[in-house]
Design an enzyme around this catalytic site. Structure first.
Site, PDB file in Angstrom:
ATOM      1  N   TYR A  47       0.666   1.362 -10.700  1.00 43.10           N
ATOM      2  CA  TYR A  47       0.455   2.790 -11.002  1.00 43.10           C
ATOM      3  C   TYR A  47       1.755   3.607 -10.885  1.00 43.10           C
ATOM      4  CZ  TYR A  47      -1.470   7.513 -10.004  1.00 43.10           C
ATOM      5  OH  TYR A  47      -1.738   8.855  -9.976  1.00 43.10           O
TER       6      TYR A  47
ATOM      7  N   ASP B  98       6.599  -8.316 -11.537  1.00 42.16           N
ATOM      8  CA  ASP B  98       5.299  -8.056 -10.909  1.00 42.16           C
ATOM      9  C   ASP B  98       4.534  -9.375 -10.861  1.00 42.16           C
ATOM     10  OD1 ASP B  98       2.550  -6.927 -10.440  1.00 42.16           O
ATOM     11  OD2 ASP B  98       3.587  -5.045 -10.798  1.00 42.16           O
TER      12      ASP B  98
ATOM     13  N   SER C  91      -0.953  -8.955  -9.093  1.00 40.63           N
ATOM     14  CA  SER C  91      -2.062  -9.068  -8.136  1.00 40.63           C
ATOM     15  C   SER C  91      -2.929  -7.818  -8.188  1.00 40.63           C
ATOM     16  CB  SER C  91      -1.535  -9.298  -6.716  1.00 40.63           C
ATOM     17  OG  SER C  91      -0.686  -8.242  -6.326  1.00 40.63           O
TER      18      SER C  91
ATOM     19  N   SER D 158       5.258   5.858   2.769  1.00 41.45           N
ATOM     20  CA  SER D 158       3.992   6.583   2.678  1.00 41.45           C
ATOM     21  C   SER D 158       3.857   7.543   3.846  1.00 41.45           C
ATOM     22  CB  SER D 158       2.860   5.557   2.734  1.00 41.45           C
ATOM     23  OG  SER D 158       1.622   6.177   2.968  1.00 41.45           O
ATOM     24  N   ALA D 159       3.098   8.599   3.632  1.00 41.38           N
ATOM     25  CA  ALA D 159       2.764   9.519   4.723  1.00 41.38           C
ATOM     26  C   ALA D 159       1.988   8.814   5.826  1.00 41.38           C
ATOM     27  CB  ALA D 159       1.935  10.672   4.178  1.00 41.38           C
TER      28      ALA D 159
ATOM     29  N   TYR E 108      -1.930  -1.739   7.306  1.00 42.42           N
ATOM     30  CA  TYR E 108      -1.148  -1.291   6.142  1.00 42.42           C
ATOM     31  C   TYR E 108      -0.041  -0.334   6.604  1.00 42.42           C
ATOM     32  CZ  TYR E 108       0.186   1.622   2.187  1.00 42.42           C
ATOM     33  OH  TYR E 108       0.922   2.335   1.269  1.00 42.42           O
TER      34      TYR E 108
ATOM     35  N   LYS F 259       4.307  -0.474   6.506  1.00 46.24           N
ATOM     36  CA  LYS F 259       5.242   0.543   5.993  1.00 46.24           C
ATOM     37  C   LYS F 259       6.258   0.917   7.084  1.00 46.24           C
ATOM     38  CE  LYS F 259       3.921   0.964   1.784  1.00 46.24           C
ATOM     39  NZ  LYS F 259       4.736   0.515   0.677  1.00 46.24           N
TER      40      LYS F 259
ATOM     41  N   PHE G   1       2.927  11.457  -0.225  1.00 44.75           N
ATOM     42  CA  PHE G   1       1.654  11.945   0.312  1.00 44.75           C
ATOM     43  C   PHE G   1       0.527  11.400  -0.603  1.00 44.75           C
ATOM     44  CE2 PHE G   1       2.375  14.300   4.221  1.00 44.75           C
ATOM     45  CZ  PHE G   1       3.715  13.984   4.352  1.00 44.75           C
ATOM     46  N   ASN G   2      -0.196  12.193  -1.356  1.00 48.23           N
ATOM     47  CA  ASN G   2      -1.331  11.620  -2.115  1.00 48.23           C
ATOM     48  C   ASN G   2      -1.078  11.692  -3.621  1.00 48.23           C
ATOM     49  OD1 ASN G   2      -2.385  12.398   0.620  1.00 48.23           O
ATOM     50  ND2 ASN G   2      -4.201  11.421  -0.170  1.00 48.23           N
TER      51      ASN G   2
ATOM     52  N   PHE H  65     -16.622  12.317   2.588  1.00 47.53           N
ATOM     53  CA  PHE H  65     -16.622  11.755   3.945  1.00 47.53           C
ATOM     54  C   PHE H  65     -16.434  12.848   5.005  1.00 47.53           C
ATOM     55  CE2 PHE H  65     -14.686   7.890   1.654  1.00 47.53           C
ATOM     56  CZ  PHE H  65     -15.935   7.303   1.469  1.00 47.53           C
TER      57      PHE H  65
HETATM   58  P1  NAD Z   1      -0.257  -0.559  -7.342  1.00 43.70           P
HETATM   59  O1  NAD Z   1      -1.088  -1.587  -6.679  1.00 43.70           O
HETATM   60  O2  NAD Z   1      -0.779   0.089  -8.576  1.00 43.70           O
HETATM   61  O3  NAD Z   1       1.200  -1.134  -7.661  1.00 43.70           O
HETATM   62  C1  NAD Z   1       1.815  -2.129  -6.884  1.00 43.70           C
HETATM   63  C2  NAD Z   1       2.255  -3.226  -7.833  1.00 43.70           C
HETATM   64  O4  NAD Z   1       2.916  -4.238  -7.070  1.00 43.70           O
HETATM   65  C3  NAD Z   1       1.084  -3.895  -8.544  1.00 43.70           C
HETATM   66  O5  NAD Z   1       1.390  -3.993  -9.929  1.00 43.70           O
HETATM   67  C4  NAD Z   1       0.987  -5.267  -7.903  1.00 43.70           C
HETATM   68  O6  NAD Z   1       0.521  -6.246  -8.819  1.00 43.70           O
HETATM   69  C5  NAD Z   1       2.426  -5.499  -7.479  1.00 43.70           C
HETATM   70  N1  NAD Z   1       2.575  -6.398  -6.339  1.00 43.70           N
HETATM   71  C6  NAD Z   1       1.933  -6.383  -5.150  1.00 43.70           C
HETATM   72  N2  NAD Z   1       2.367  -7.378  -4.373  1.00 43.70           N
HETATM   73  C7  NAD Z   1       3.305  -8.041  -5.069  1.00 43.70           C
HETATM   74  C8  NAD Z   1       4.115  -9.175  -4.816  1.00 43.70           C
HETATM   75  N3  NAD Z   1       4.019  -9.861  -3.670  1.00 43.70           N
HETATM   76  N4  NAD Z   1       4.993  -9.574  -5.746  1.00 43.70           N
HETATM   77  C9  NAD Z   1       5.094  -8.919  -6.932  1.00 43.70           C
HETATM   78  N5  NAD Z   1       4.347  -7.844  -7.231  1.00 43.70           N
HETATM   79  C10 NAD Z   1       3.463  -7.419  -6.319  1.00 43.70           C
HETATM   80  O7  NAD Z   1       0.071   0.549  -6.227  1.00 43.70           O
HETATM   81  P2  NAD Z   1       0.810   1.953  -6.390  1.00 43.70           P
HETATM   82  O8  NAD Z   1      -0.186   3.004  -6.081  1.00 43.70           O
HETATM   83  O9  NAD Z   1       1.573   2.002  -7.623  1.00 43.70           O
HETATM   84  O10 NAD Z   1       1.777   1.866  -5.130  1.00 43.70           O
HETATM   85  C11 NAD Z   1       3.143   1.519  -5.255  1.00 43.70           C
HETATM   86  C12 NAD Z   1       3.785   1.592  -3.897  1.00 43.70           C
HETATM   87  O11 NAD Z   1       3.619   2.902  -3.356  1.00 43.70           O
HETATM   88  C13 NAD Z   1       3.201   0.638  -2.867  1.00 43.70           C
HETATM   89  O12 NAD Z   1       4.255   0.163  -2.073  1.00 43.70           O
HETATM   90  C14 NAD Z   1       2.285   1.531  -2.037  1.00 43.70           C
HETATM   91  O13 NAD Z   1       2.139   1.045  -0.724  1.00 43.70           O
HETATM   92  C15 NAD Z   1       3.063   2.823  -2.064  1.00 43.70           C
HETATM   93  N6  NAD Z   1       2.229   4.021  -1.842  1.00 43.70           N
HETATM   94  C16 NAD Z   1       1.167   4.254  -2.674  1.00 43.70           C
HETATM   95  C17 NAD Z   1       0.380   5.387  -2.453  1.00 43.70           C
HETATM   96  C18 NAD Z   1      -0.824   5.670  -3.313  1.00 43.70           C
HETATM   97  O14 NAD Z   1      -1.678   6.447  -2.888  1.00 43.70           O
HETATM   98  N7  NAD Z   1      -0.931   5.114  -4.509  1.00 43.70           N
HETATM   99  C19 NAD Z   1       0.703   6.280  -1.422  1.00 43.70           C
HETATM  100  C20 NAD Z   1       1.807   6.009  -0.619  1.00 43.70           C
HETATM  101  C21 NAD Z   1       2.565   4.869  -0.844  1.00 43.70           C
HETATM  102  C1  WQD Z   2      -8.447  11.847   0.463  1.00 44.80           C
HETATM  103  C2  WQD Z   2      -9.551  12.685   1.076  1.00 44.80           C
HETATM  104  C3  WQD Z   2     -11.107  11.389   2.363  1.00 44.80           C
HETATM  105  C4  WQD Z   2     -12.648   9.088  -1.027  1.00 44.80           C
HETATM  106  C5  WQD Z   2      -4.841   7.078   1.482  1.00 44.80           C
HETATM  107  C6  WQD Z   2      -4.125   6.159   2.435  1.00 44.80           C
HETATM  108  C7  WQD Z   2      -2.675   6.559   2.533  1.00 44.80           C
HETATM  109  C8  WQD Z   2      -2.018   6.642   1.162  1.00 44.80           C
HETATM  110  C9  WQD Z   2      -2.834   7.444   0.195  1.00 44.80           C
HETATM  111  C10 WQD Z   2      -0.865   4.607   0.624  1.00 44.80           C
HETATM  112  C11 WQD Z   2      -9.873  12.286   2.512  1.00 44.80           C
HETATM  113  C12 WQD Z   2     -11.783  11.995   1.154  1.00 44.80           C
HETATM  114  C13 WQD Z   2     -11.955   9.969  -0.235  1.00 44.80           C
HETATM  115  C14 WQD Z   2     -14.046   9.308  -1.224  1.00 44.80           C
HETATM  116  C15 WQD Z   2     -13.905  11.268   0.149  1.00 44.80           C
HETATM  117  N1  WQD Z   2      -1.895   5.358   0.544  1.00 44.80           N
HETATM  118  N2  WQD Z   2     -12.566  11.051   0.345  1.00 44.80           N
HETATM  119  N3  WQD Z   2     -14.609  10.410  -0.632  1.00 44.80           N
HETATM  120  O1  WQD Z   2      -7.027   8.782   2.921  1.00 44.80           O
HETATM  121  O2  WQD Z   2      -5.462  10.699   2.434  1.00 44.80           O
HETATM  122  O3  WQD Z   2      -4.753   8.407   1.955  1.00 44.80           O
HETATM  123  O4  WQD Z   2      -4.195   7.009   0.194  1.00 44.80           O
HETATM  124  O5  WQD Z   2       0.094   4.706   1.334  1.00 44.80           O
HETATM  125  O6  WQD Z   2      -2.054   5.627   3.350  1.00 44.80           O
HETATM  126  O7  WQD Z   2      -4.737   6.265   3.703  1.00 44.80           O
HETATM  127  O8  WQD Z   2      -6.472   9.418   0.512  1.00 44.80           O
HETATM  128  O9  WQD Z   2      -7.794   9.645  -1.550  1.00 44.80           O
HETATM  129  O10 WQD Z   2      -8.568   8.030   0.237  1.00 44.80           O
HETATM  130  O11 WQD Z   2      -8.751  10.472   0.644  1.00 44.80           O
HETATM  131  O12 WQD Z   2     -14.467  12.245   0.670  1.00 44.80           O
HETATM  132  O13 WQD Z   2     -14.725   8.538  -1.904  1.00 44.80           O
HETATM  133  O14 WQD Z   2     -10.752  12.462   0.322  1.00 44.80           O
HETATM  134  O15 WQD Z   2     -11.969  11.420   3.483  1.00 44.80           O
HETATM  135  O16 WQD Z   2     -10.223  13.467   3.198  1.00 44.80           O
HETATM  136  P1  WQD Z   2      -6.002   9.364   2.080  1.00 44.80           P
HETATM  137  P2  WQD Z   2      -7.912   9.309  -0.116  1.00 44.80           P
END
Ligand code: NAD
Ligand code: WQD
Length: 342
Positions: free
Chosen positions: A11, A31, A34, A124-125, A148, A152, A177-178, A217
């Site tokens: 993403y 990639d 997975s 991540s936050a 998780y 990080k 953040f989100n 939630f």
């Molecule tokens: P995503 O799952 O869509 O993208 C991650 C990609 O990495 C995927 O395409 C997956 O196939 C690939 N991948 C995973 N493990 C792998 C491996 N061992 N080797 C090669 N490829 C691998 O997730 P995203 O939302 O795009 O997140 C990207 C990064 O941002 C991640 O590190 C995630 O922890 C971090 N992050 C995401 C969020 C969020 O809410 N989406 C928030 C904070 C941090």
């Molecule tokens: C947002 C708000 C839920 C789903 C998570 C990870 C964080 C980061 C981002 C990677 C909260 C509420 C959610 C639902 C709901 N990821 N909610 N019904 O929890 O802030 O963060 O994703 O690093 O580490 O913890 O995001 O979108 O899950 O939730 O009411 O079906 O929506 O309780 O208040 P969150 P979220």
């Protein structure tokens, strides 16, 4: 510059690959699919209007990584490749330690051996755990609330130690953040496997008819309407921040750790209302018990990213919802859908 984007089919890595290309960089994606698919990369190519070199590779595969590094002359690596589901990490911590931490160690070693010393890293936050104060600044106490989050934190520490040990290594650690929303074309977006864990993709799937009702939630938090408050950020703003961070690493020649958020807190029910406006339909929901491990209120102080990178979020909540909905409406089954003509 030539940039290796690890996890670039996912993403955030996908959206960042688009912005990198728009800003004149050459992108190579690696990639293991997975949590993504080749179909996503085909769509990326449609968005950028050019082929993107793609390597199917697990970041824990040191030989495969070495092979990719030997084929190009990378100026920098962007490392998105990680597992990211909090609940799953509690059930399978070893998978998370292995994929995320071992993967990052393998990446750092491959970079050192190939003499590539610029890294942009997805943090991540979650590293703030349940923050004591909001808005959250980068110097707030760090803590892991789940496996998780621990990965990080550990990855941030490993990168910090490498920066200390190697005077030429520079890293931008970006604490998202989100992230929500999608590219305005509707061609690429978030496509979770199975029931979405996060609020925005869940609402999208309710709106498109894949799920019946949203579960909210908890409505007894000390917030504006009792529901959880978060800092939602448009993925295109987030993608731009990565390219700004790359510029910072190269032009200022310094490492940096910054929050990426808007600085505004939005409750779940405010988010539902905004999404209903964007989609033009009601989202049926039930209030259920709090989700274990959730904080009441988390939002960023994004001032440091502005001061150092010149970055600021530009898209508002309506744009986040509109773009998320456009993607889902055009692709009801995500990348498994047939794209509709204009
Ligand atoms: P995503 O799952 O869509 O993208 C991650 C990609 O990495 C995927 O395409 C997956 O196939 C690939 N991948 C995973 N493990 C792998 C491996 N061992 N080797 C090669 N490829 C691998 O997730 P995203 O939302 O795009 O997140 C990207 C990064 O941002 C991640 O590190 C995630 O922890 C971090 N992050 C995401 C969020 C969020 O809410 N989406 C928030 C904070 C941090
Ligand atoms: C947002 C708000 C839920 C789903 C998570 C990870 C964080 C980061 C981002 C990677 C909260 C509420 C959610 C639902 C709901 N990821 N909610 N019904 O929890 O802030 O963060 O994703 O690093 O580490 O913890 O995001 O979108 O899950 O939730 O009411 O079906 O929506 O309780 O208040 P969150 P979220």
């Amino acid at each position: 510059m030539q940039i290796l984007v690890l996890g670039g089919a996912g993403y955030i890595g996908g959206h960042t690959s688009v912005v990198l290309t728009e800003r004149g960089h050459q992108v190579v994606i690696a990639d293991n699919f997975s949590n993504s698919s080749r179909a996503a990369v085909a769509r990326l190519e449609q968005v950028v209007g050019a082929p993107l070199p793609l390597h199917e590779l697990d970041v824990r595969d040191s030989v495969g990584l070495e092979r990719v590094f030997s084929q190009y002359r990378f100026d920098a690596v962007m490392h998105f490749a990680a597992l990211k589901a909090v609940g799953e990490s509690c059930k399978k911590p070893l998978d998370y330690f292995d994929n995320n931490i071992s993967g990052t160690i393998t990446v750092l070693r491959a970079m050192s051996e190939a003499n590539v010393r610029r890294l942009v890293f997805s943090s991540s936050a979650t590293v703030y755990g349940d923050p004591e104060q909001v808005p959250v600044r980068e110097d707030a106490p760090l803590q892991a609330s789940n496996p998780y989050g621990r990965t990080k934190l550990v990855m941030e520490q490993l990168i910090g130690d490498l920066c200390t040990a190697d005077p030429n290594f520079r890293a931008a650690v970006l604490r998202y953040f989100n992230p929500v929303g999608a590219h305005p074309s509707g061609l690429i977006g978030e496509d979770p496997n199975g029931p979405p864990n996060n609020l925005m993709p869940f609402m999208c799937q309710v709106a498109v008819g894949r799920r019946e009702r949203l579960q909210v939630f908890g409505d007894d938090y000390p917030t504006v309407d009792g529901t959880g408050v978060r800092d939602y950020l448009h993925v295109m703003d987030l993608a731009r921040a990565h390219v700004d961070a790359l510029d910072y690493l190269c032009n200022k020649d310094r490492s940096v750790t910054v929050n990426l958020g808007t600085g505004s807190g939005v409750s779940v029910l405010q988010m539902v209302k905004a999404f209903e406006r964007a989609a033009g339909k009601a989202i049926p929901y039930d209030i259920v018990a709090r989700r274990l491990g959730d904080s009441a209120t988390v939002f960023a102080d994004p001032g440091l990213a502005h001061a150092l990178l010149g970055w600021k979020a530009e898209h508002d909540l309506d744009a986040m919802c509109r773009d998320a909905w456009r993607w889902q409406a055009l692709n009801p089954q995500g990348y498994g859908s047939i794209i509709q003509p204009d």
